[in-house]
Design an enzyme around this catalytic site. Structure first.
Site, PDB file in Angstrom:
ATOM      1  N   LYS A  14     -15.697  49.496  56.350  1.00  0.00           N
ATOM      2  CA  LYS A  14     -16.444  50.760  56.234  1.00  0.00           C
ATOM      3  C   LYS A  14     -15.536  51.980  56.304  1.00  0.00           C
ATOM      4  O   LYS A  14     -15.667  52.885  55.502  1.00  0.00           O
ATOM      5  CB  LYS A  14     -17.508  50.869  57.337  1.00  0.00           C
ATOM      6  CG  LYS A  14     -18.688  49.983  57.174  1.00  0.00           C
ATOM      7  CD  LYS A  14     -19.774  50.272  58.198  1.00  0.00           C
ATOM      8  CE  LYS A  14     -19.312  50.374  59.628  1.00  0.00           C
ATOM      9  NZ  LYS A  14     -18.714  49.185  60.208  1.00  0.00           N
ATOM     10  N   ARG A  89     -27.168  53.753  64.078  1.00  0.00           N
ATOM     11  CA  ARG A  89     -26.932  52.353  64.436  1.00  0.00           C
ATOM     12  C   ARG A  89     -28.229  51.634  64.791  1.00  0.00           C
ATOM     13  O   ARG A  89     -28.247  50.414  64.856  1.00  0.00           O
ATOM     14  CB  ARG A  89     -25.982  52.244  65.636  1.00  0.00           C
ATOM     15  CG  ARG A  89     -24.566  52.580  65.313  1.00  0.00           C
ATOM     16  CD  ARG A  89     -23.679  52.333  66.523  1.00  0.00           C
ATOM     17  NE  ARG A  89     -22.347  52.868  66.329  1.00  0.00           N
ATOM     18  CZ  ARG A  89     -21.329  52.193  65.854  1.00  0.00           C
ATOM     19  NH1 ARG A  89     -21.480  50.941  65.497  1.00  0.00           N
ATOM     20  NH2 ARG A  89     -20.159  52.752  65.710  1.00  0.00           N
ATOM     21  N   ARG A 128      -6.555  41.643  62.024  1.00  0.00           N
ATOM     22  CA  ARG A 128      -6.334  43.024  62.468  1.00  0.00           C
ATOM     23  C   ARG A 128      -5.956  43.057  63.951  1.00  0.00           C
ATOM     24  O   ARG A 128      -5.080  43.830  64.356  1.00  0.00           O
ATOM     25  CB  ARG A 128      -7.592  43.859  62.211  1.00  0.00           C
ATOM     26  CG  ARG A 128      -7.420  45.326  62.529  1.00  0.00           C
ATOM     27  CD  ARG A 128      -8.563  46.159  62.017  1.00  0.00           C
ATOM     28  NE  ARG A 128      -9.759  45.963  62.818  1.00  0.00           N
ATOM     29  CZ  ARG A 128     -10.943  46.491  62.540  1.00  0.00           C
ATOM     30  NH1 ARG A 128     -11.098  47.226  61.467  1.00  0.00           N
ATOM     31  NH2 ARG A 128     -11.985  46.275  63.313  1.00  0.00           N
ATOM     32  N   ARG A 145     -20.130  40.776  68.901  1.00  0.00           N
ATOM     33  CA  ARG A 145     -20.319  42.098  68.290  1.00  0.00           C
ATOM     34  C   ARG A 145     -21.130  41.995  67.000  1.00  0.00           C
ATOM     35  O   ARG A 145     -21.968  42.840  66.709  1.00  0.00           O
ATOM     36  CB  ARG A 145     -18.965  42.771  68.019  1.00  0.00           C
ATOM     37  CG  ARG A 145     -18.306  43.277  69.292  1.00  0.00           C
ATOM     38  CD  ARG A 145     -16.903  43.807  69.060  1.00  0.00           C
ATOM     39  NE  ARG A 145     -16.848  44.896  68.112  1.00  0.00           N
ATOM     40  CZ  ARG A 145     -15.745  45.280  67.488  1.00  0.00           C
ATOM     41  NH1 ARG A 145     -14.607  44.655  67.704  1.00  0.00           N
ATOM     42  NH2 ARG A 145     -15.761  46.285  66.641  1.00  0.00           N
TER      43      ARG A 145
END
Length: 191
Positions: A14, A89, A128, A145
């Site tokens: 994103k 969110r 990452r 998550r």
């Protein structure tokens, strides 16, 4: 004016795509993280409250986040539009955003949801984590998550789909391939 909301799970790209879209459309990409950092560095009352929550490792509540978003969307650099990355969110935040935009005389043009296979997201985030030395980003943490993301976001996706605002983008492939899909979709909407 172009008003866009960008949805997608952690690791979907994103932030990268938000920057590319914003550059192409000449609008600011606005993330809640950027809003929080700006308010904290400026020492605003809301920034002080956000900092207290963040220092305790807690989510910043809507009572702090929503007013910050409203102020940010009223800033002069949003005159031609904006892209929201990471807000809303939750369904409650989506309703607040609707009210904020109505007050500002703005309507959303599109909600882009970048969809990526969960295993691919986990692989990206583990890579990452290794590259950025994020030892707390383990596979169980990442999967948790993602569960939270799906729990909160699926009702929002339905909410925007019911308004014919939701456009799903395949997030597989290279950064350039995903950008091309997004730009083709946006170009098609502007015809």
């Amino acid at each position: 004016m172009t008003a866009i909301v960008l949805l997608g799970p952690p690791g979907a790209g994103k932030g990268t795509q938000a920057a590319r879209i914003a550059e192409r459309l000449n609008i600011p990409a606005i993330s809640t993280g950027e809003i929080f950092r700006a308010n904290m560095s400026e020492g605003t009352e809301l920034g002080k409250r956000a900092k207290e929550y963040m220092e305790r490792g807690e989510f910043v509540p809507d009572s702090v986040t929503n007013p910050m978003v409203k102020v940010r969307l009223s800033a002069p650099d949003t005159a031609n539009g904006f892209l929201l990355d990471g807000y809303p969110r939750t369904l409650d935040q989506a309703h607040v955003l609707r009210d904020i935009l109505a007050e500002l005389g703005v309507s959303l043009d599109v909600v882009l949801e970048i969809q990526v296979d969960e295993d691919e997201v986990v692989a990206r985030m583990l890579k990452r984590a290794t590259e950025q030395n994020r030892s707390d980003d383990t596979e169980p943490v990442i999967r948790h998550r993602l569960e939270i993301y799906h729990e909160l976001t699926e009702p929002m996706a339905t909410y925007y789909a019911d308004q014919d605002l939701l456009q799903v983008v395949d997030g597989r492939g290279s950064i350039d391939e995903v950008s091309e899909r997004i730009f083709a979709l946006l170009d098609g909407l502007n015809k």
